[in-house]
Motif scaffolding. Sequence first.
Motif, mmCIF file in Angstrom:
data_model
loop_
_atom_site.group_PDB
_atom_site.id
_atom_site.type_symbol
_atom_site.label_atom_id
_atom_site.label_comp_id
_atom_site.label_asym_id
_atom_site.label_seq_id
_atom_site.Cartn_x
_atom_site.Cartn_y
_atom_site.Cartn_z
ATOM 1 N N MET A 1 22.109 -95.960 81.375
ATOM 2 C CA MET A 1 21.973 -96.846 80.596
ATOM 3 C C MET A 1 23.049 -96.872 79.565
ATOM 4 O O MET A 1 23.516 -98.015 79.102
ATOM 5 C CB MET A 1 20.557 -97.045 79.810
ATOM 6 C CG MET A 1 20.234 -98.250 79.010
ATOM 7 S SD MET A 1 18.557 -98.472 78.467
ATOM 8 C CE MET A 1 18.771 -98.670 76.602
ATOM 9 N N ILE B 1 25.982 -98.787 80.816
ATOM 10 C CA ILE B 1 26.119 -100.196 80.768
ATOM 11 C C ILE B 1 26.289 -100.841 79.069
ATOM 12 O O ILE B 1 26.938 -101.779 79.093
ATOM 13 C CB ILE B 1 24.596 -100.730 81.213
ATOM 14 C CG1 ILE B 1 24.611 -100.349 82.470
ATOM 15 C CG2 ILE B 1 24.395 -102.147 80.981
ATOM 16 C CD1 ILE B 1 23.328 -100.539 83.090
ATOM 17 N N VAL C 1 18.559 -104.798 82.446
ATOM 18 C CA VAL C 1 18.498 -103.293 82.882
ATOM 19 C C VAL C 1 16.985 -102.974 83.518
ATOM 20 O O VAL C 1 17.106 -102.093 84.321
ATOM 21 C CB VAL C 1 18.670 -102.651 81.604
ATOM 22 C CG1 VAL C 1 18.708 -101.135 81.762
ATOM 23 C CG2 VAL C 1 19.946 -102.858 80.697
#
Length: 75
Positions: free
Chosen positions: A1, A4, A24
């Motif tokens: 994560m 991103i 996500v």
Amino acid sequence: MERICLCPSTTYLPPKALALGSVVEISRSRTLGTLLVVVIRAGTLRVGQWWVCGLLAGRIRCLLDETGQLLEKAE
């Protein structure tokens, strides 16, 4: 994560434009319905707007930040 969230975006949209982002995570809550965790790359996401993700679509009923506080808009 983290990858991103930290990727720089070359897309620019004016602040009042519809939001462009990446989903996500999607989950379903008994009390809140469908919940999406979204990283917004450009534009503004507001309560009451419609969202589309693949074949799914819906209306934004509330926006929460990472601490659970209600937001009027997310940029």
